[in-house]
Design a protein around this motif. Structure first.
Motif, PDB file in Angstrom:
ATOM      1  N   ASP A 310       0.771  -1.114   0.101  1.00  0.00           N
ATOM      2  CA  ASP A 310      -0.044  -0.034  -0.148  1.00  0.00           C
ATOM      3  C   ASP A 310       1.089   1.120  -0.028  1.00  0.00           C
ATOM      4  OD1 ASP A 310      -2.057  -2.009   0.177  1.00  0.00           O
ATOM      5  OD2 ASP A 310      -2.250  -1.563   2.465  1.00  0.00           O
ATOM      6  N   THR A 311       2.020   1.201  -0.765  1.00  0.00           N
ATOM      7  CA  THR A 311       2.842   2.437  -0.915  1.00  0.00           C
ATOM      8  C   THR A 311       3.192   2.721  -2.419  1.00  0.00           C
ATOM      9  OG1 THR A 311       4.813   0.998  -0.807  1.00  0.00           O
ATOM     10  CG2 THR A 311       3.860   1.856   1.413  1.00  0.00           C
ATOM     11  N   ILE A 312       3.611   3.791  -2.718  1.00  0.00           N
ATOM     12  CA  ILE A 312       4.145   4.392  -4.090  1.00  0.00           C
ATOM     13  C   ILE A 312       5.526   4.789  -3.632  1.00  0.00           C
ATOM     14  CG2 ILE A 312       3.752   5.750  -5.820  1.00  0.00           C
ATOM     15  CD1 ILE A 312       1.253   3.764  -5.462  1.00  0.00           C
ATOM     16  N   ALA A 313       6.490   3.972  -4.507  1.00  0.00           N
ATOM     17  CA  ALA A 313       7.748   4.609  -4.409  1.00  0.00           C
ATOM     18  C   ALA A 313       8.111   5.821  -5.496  1.00  0.00           C
ATOM     19  CB  ALA A 313       8.662   3.455  -4.781  1.00  0.00           C
ATOM     20  N   GLU A 314       8.562   6.665  -4.885  1.00  0.00           N
ATOM     21  CA  GLU A 314       9.022   7.896  -5.720  1.00  0.00           C
ATOM     22  C   GLU A 314      10.370   7.761  -5.875  1.00  0.00           C
ATOM     23  OE1 GLU A 314       7.968  12.375  -5.700  1.00  0.00           O
ATOM     24  OE2 GLU A 314       9.387  12.106  -4.096  1.00  0.00           O
ATOM     25  N   VAL A 315      10.895   7.773  -7.091  1.00  0.00           N
ATOM     26  CA  VAL A 315      12.317   7.562  -7.499  1.00  0.00           C
ATOM     27  C   VAL A 315      12.654   8.577  -8.391  1.00  0.00           C
ATOM     28  CG1 VAL A 315      13.883   5.705  -8.642  1.00  0.00           C
ATOM     29  CG2 VAL A 315      11.622   5.018  -7.655  1.00  0.00           C
ATOM     30  N   ASP A 316      14.159   9.003  -7.918  1.00  0.00           N
ATOM     31  CA  ASP A 316      14.716  10.111  -8.776  1.00  0.00           C
ATOM     32  C   ASP A 316      15.563   9.382  -9.790  1.00  0.00           C
ATOM     33  OD1 ASP A 316      16.150  12.890  -8.788  1.00  0.00           O
ATOM     34  OD2 ASP A 316      17.693  11.352  -9.064  1.00  0.00           O
ATOM     35  N   PHE A 317      14.881   9.942 -11.112  1.00  0.00           N
ATOM     36  CA  PHE A 317      15.333   9.511 -12.487  1.00  0.00           C
ATOM     37  C   PHE A 317      16.830   9.184 -12.572  1.00  0.00           C
ATOM     38  CE2 PHE A 317      16.491  11.169 -16.705  1.00  0.00           C
ATOM     39  CZ  PHE A 317      16.556   9.992 -17.274  1.00  0.00           C
ATOM     40  N   ALA A 318      17.415  10.359 -12.347  1.00  0.00           N
ATOM     41  CA  ALA A 318      19.038  10.473 -12.562  1.00  0.00           C
ATOM     42  C   ALA A 318      19.933   9.526 -11.503  1.00  0.00           C
ATOM     43  CB  ALA A 318      19.635  11.924 -12.622  1.00  0.00           C
ATOM     44  N   SER A 319      19.536   9.509 -10.279  1.00  0.00           N
ATOM     45  CA  SER A 319      20.358   8.905  -9.244  1.00  0.00           C
ATOM     46  C   SER A 319      19.689   7.431  -9.143  1.00  0.00           C
ATOM     47  CB  SER A 319      20.464   9.679  -7.850  1.00  0.00           C
ATOM     48  OG  SER A 319      19.160   9.637  -7.483  1.00  0.00           O
ATOM     49  N   GLY A 320      18.511   7.281  -9.389  1.00  0.00           N
ATOM     50  CA  GLY A 320      17.913   5.829  -9.191  1.00  0.00           C
ATOM     51  C   GLY A 320      17.643   5.816  -7.647  1.00  0.00           C
ATOM     52  N   GLU A 321      17.778   6.910  -6.674  1.00  0.00           N
ATOM     53  CA  GLU A 321      17.591   6.627  -5.325  1.00  0.00           C
ATOM     54  C   GLU A 321      15.964   6.634  -5.329  1.00  0.00           C
ATOM     55  OE1 GLU A 321      18.301   9.554  -1.284  1.00  0.00           O
ATOM     56  OE2 GLU A 321      19.002  10.256  -3.283  1.00  0.00           O
ATOM     57  N   VAL A 322      15.475   5.952  -4.140  1.00  0.00           N
ATOM     58  CA  VAL A 322      14.166   5.956  -3.662  1.00  0.00           C
ATOM     59  C   VAL A 322      13.945   6.926  -2.716  1.00  0.00           C
ATOM     60  CG1 VAL A 322      12.286   4.919  -2.570  1.00  0.00           C
ATOM     61  CG2 VAL A 322      13.511   3.497  -4.195  1.00  0.00           C
ATOM     62  N   LEU A 323      13.259   8.086  -3.204  1.00  0.00           N
ATOM     63  CA  LEU A 323      13.275   9.190  -2.178  1.00  0.00           C
ATOM     64  C   LEU A 323      12.474   9.160  -0.996  1.00  0.00           C
ATOM     65  CD1 LEU A 323      12.995  11.746  -5.276  1.00  0.00           C
ATOM     66  CD2 LEU A 323      15.152  11.416  -3.919  1.00  0.00           C
ATOM     67  N   ARG A 324      11.408   8.527  -1.133  1.00  0.00           N
ATOM     68  CA  ARG A 324      10.209   8.265  -0.039  1.00  0.00           C
ATOM     69  C   ARG A 324       9.436   7.400  -0.619  1.00  0.00           C
ATOM     70  NH1 ARG A 324       6.620  13.842  -0.610  1.00  0.00           N
ATOM     71  NH2 ARG A 324       6.796  13.993  -2.834  1.00  0.00           N
ATOM     72  N   ARG A 325       8.499   6.798   0.326  1.00  0.00           N
ATOM     73  CA  ARG A 325       7.337   5.889  -0.075  1.00  0.00           C
ATOM     74  C   ARG A 325       6.072   6.553   0.286  1.00  0.00           C
ATOM     75  NH1 ARG A 325      11.417   2.058  -0.222  1.00  0.00           N
ATOM     76  NH2 ARG A 325      10.949   0.599  -1.936  1.00  0.00           N
ATOM     77  N   LEU A 326       5.069   7.044  -0.378  1.00  0.00           N
ATOM     78  CA  LEU A 326       3.862   7.550  -0.073  1.00  0.00           C
ATOM     79  C   LEU A 326       3.053   6.592   0.161  1.00  0.00           C
ATOM     80  CD1 LEU A 326       5.477   9.373  -2.235  1.00  0.00           C
ATOM     81  CD2 LEU A 326       3.608  10.479  -2.757  1.00  0.00           C
ATOM     82  N   PRO A 330      -5.593   0.483   0.217  1.00  0.00           N
ATOM     83  CA  PRO A 330      -5.377  -0.850   0.224  1.00  0.00           C
ATOM     84  C   PRO A 330      -5.216  -1.207  -1.351  1.00  0.00           C
ATOM     85  CG  PRO A 330      -7.383  -0.425   1.716  1.00  0.00           C
ATOM     86  CD  PRO A 330      -6.995   0.659   0.887  1.00  0.00           C
ATOM     87  N   GLY A 331      -4.032  -1.636  -1.707  1.00  0.00           N
ATOM     88  CA  GLY A 331      -3.752  -2.321  -3.089  1.00  0.00           C
ATOM     89  C   GLY A 331      -3.739  -1.189  -4.142  1.00  0.00           C
ATOM     90  N   GLY A 332      -2.919  -0.113  -3.688  1.00  0.00           N
ATOM     91  CA  GLY A 332      -2.727   0.789  -4.799  1.00  0.00           C
ATOM     92  C   GLY A 332      -1.912   0.282  -6.057  1.00  0.00           C
ATOM     93  N   ASP A 333      -2.467   0.573  -7.055  1.00  0.00           N
ATOM     94  CA  ASP A 333      -2.106   0.078  -8.284  1.00  0.00           C
ATOM     95  C   ASP A 333      -2.182   1.214  -9.496  1.00  0.00           C
ATOM     96  OD1 ASP A 333      -1.241  -1.336 -10.568  1.00  0.00           O
ATOM     97  OD2 ASP A 333      -2.594  -2.932 -10.366  1.00  0.00           O
ATOM     98  N   GLY A 334      -3.161   1.533  -9.909  1.00  0.00           N
ATOM     99  CA  GLY A 334      -3.410   2.549 -11.235  1.00  0.00           C
ATOM    100  C   GLY A 334      -2.796   3.878 -10.695  1.00  0.00           C
ATOM    101  N   LEU A 335      -2.005   4.600 -11.777  1.00  0.00           N
ATOM    102  CA  LEU A 335      -1.550   5.666 -11.227  1.00  0.00           C
ATOM    103  C   LEU A 335      -1.892   7.000 -12.353  1.00  0.00           C
ATOM    104  CD1 LEU A 335       2.211   4.493  -9.753  1.00  0.00           C
ATOM    105  CD2 LEU A 335       0.245   5.042  -8.645  1.00  0.00           C
ATOM    106  N   ALA A 336      -1.855   8.026 -11.914  1.00  0.00           N
ATOM    107  CA  ALA A 336      -1.702   9.371 -12.872  1.00  0.00           C
ATOM    108  C   ALA A 336      -1.279  10.399 -12.076  1.00  0.00           C
ATOM    109  CB  ALA A 336      -3.080   9.581 -13.148  1.00  0.00           C
ATOM    110  N   VAL A 337      -0.693  11.159 -12.537  1.00  0.00           N
ATOM    111  CA  VAL A 337       0.162  12.283 -12.148  1.00  0.00           C
ATOM    112  C   VAL A 337      -0.491  13.567 -12.782  1.00  0.00           C
ATOM    113  CG1 VAL A 337       2.336  13.672 -11.609  1.00  0.00           C
ATOM    114  CG2 VAL A 337       2.573  11.195 -11.766  1.00  0.00           C
ATOM    115  N   VAL A 338      -0.774  14.539 -11.927  1.00  0.00           N
ATOM    116  CA  VAL A 338      -1.599  15.655 -12.292  1.00  0.00           C
ATOM    117  C   VAL A 338      -0.498  17.021 -11.836  1.00  0.00           C
ATOM    118  CG1 VAL A 338      -3.613  17.224 -12.471  1.00  0.00           C
ATOM    119  CG2 VAL A 338      -3.894  14.786 -12.306  1.00  0.00           C
TER     120      VAL A 338
END
Length: 339
Positions: A310-326, A330-338
């Motif tokens: 039940d988390t969304i991992a936010e990853v920095d594109f350039a470094s590959g670092e997982v910055l945080r988990r949001l 329950p069961g978060g799957d489909g995503l969209a960024v606005v």
């Protein structure tokens, strides 16, 4: 508002498979002042969450149909459509506070897993349970017009699980998991135009921004395939990590990235050379059930849905670092960024 969606991640650290001459943007420092919202379909919770990207907090949650999956956002960013995978409809909500707008019925056994809202206002929805494609006009107005392409039953053959549509909105492509086929639809003619078996368990799909290459991947063979988008003939293949269940195209078109369910990581493919140039570890385990992957519009961030935790991992594109988990529902799957 501007949108970045997914059908669709990128590069970083942990080198895999040798060196590459591909240029990778330098690291971008994470700022808590980042704007925009992340929308998440919670498939076990039958709900839709809106997360504030700046602070990672959930601002709104709305009840949806059972088993919601992929999300797609209207061209003006004001509305989001939810695909009802266990039902016969799609649902529309506002993106600012998730107020329900409409529910559009599509017929028995529709089981829409994915839909794409085009710049001209049409929505292309894959009816996996009917073996067909729906073109919806006026989806956010309350008076939609619905046209079905390729109905073949009952009994119904399996239809598209995931979709890609060209920038001009003339052609759509879908993956048929049980048969390992890729299908091309001519939306102008309202008919299926081509079909080819590519491999086994073909699920993920992504189209290059210029429409020159279509990428799909096999969950069982751990391979990504570059296809001719017209003939669907393979032009090349590349080995990924385990179970490349989703593909996301970087906004530049220079990379396509697989979200690897089996490895809890990301394989970054240079689209010019057709080689994996990096592997980005996220959870590092199949236990996280990592599925959907989307980019921020500028390509600086990747968001990977870890459905089991039940988390969304936010990853920095350039470094590959997982910055945080949001945290999400329950069961978060489909995503969209606005943005």
């Amino acid at each position: 508002m501007r949108i970045c969606l997914a059908i669709t991640a990128l590069v970083a650290l942990a080198a895999c498979g040798g060196n590459s001459d591909a240029e990778i943007p330098g690291p971008v420092m994470f700022q808590h002042g980042s704007q925009g919202a992340l929308l998440v379909a919670n498939k076990r919770g039958a709900s839709l969450s809106r997360l504030d990207i700046a602070n990672g907090e959930e601002t709104h949650r709305a009840q949806t149909c059972e088993n919601p999956h992929e999300l797609t956002v209207s061209p003006d960013g004001a509305q989001v459509m939810v695909a009802c995978y266990s039902g016969t409809s799609v649902q529309v909500f506002t993106t600012d506070d998730l107020t329900p707008v409409s529910e559009i019925e599509l017929g028995e056994q529709a089981r829409v897993h994915a839909a794409i809202w085009l710049d001209d206002g049409r929505v292309i929805a894959g009816a996996e349970g009917r073996g067909s494609l729906f073109v919806i006009e006026g989806a956010g107005t309350g008076e939609p017009s619905v046209t079905e392409i390729g109905a073949n039953g009952p009994p119904y053959a399996p239809g598209a699980h995931l979709l890609a549509v060209d920038a001009g909105g003339r052609y759509a492509w879908g993956t048929i998991i049980p048969t390992g086929e890729v299908v091309r639809y001519d939306l102008g003619e309202g008919a299926e135009a081509a079909r080819r078996k590519v491999g086994e368990d073909i699920e993920a799909i992504a189209l290059s921004p210029d429409g020159a290459d279509l990428w799909v991947s096999s969950n069982s063979a751990n391979q990504a395939y570059r296809l001719d988008p017209v003939t669907l003939e393979p032009r090349g293949r590349v080995a990924t990590s385990d179970v490349p269940i989703r593909l996301a195209m970087h906004p530049s078109g220079e990379f396509v990235v697989s979200s690897n369910f089996g490895g809890g990581d990301l394989s970054v493919i240079d689209t010019e050379t057709g080689e994996v140039v990096r592997t980005i570890p996220v959870s590092g385990s199949s236990d996280a059930v990592q599925v959907t992957l989307v980019f921020s519009e500028d390509g600086d961030r990747l968001y990977a849905a870890e459905t089991a935790t039940d988390t969304i991992a936010e990853v920095d594109f350039a470094s590959g670092e997982v910055l945080r988990r949001l945290p999400t529902g329950p069961g978060g799957d489909g995503l969209a960024v606005v943005d």
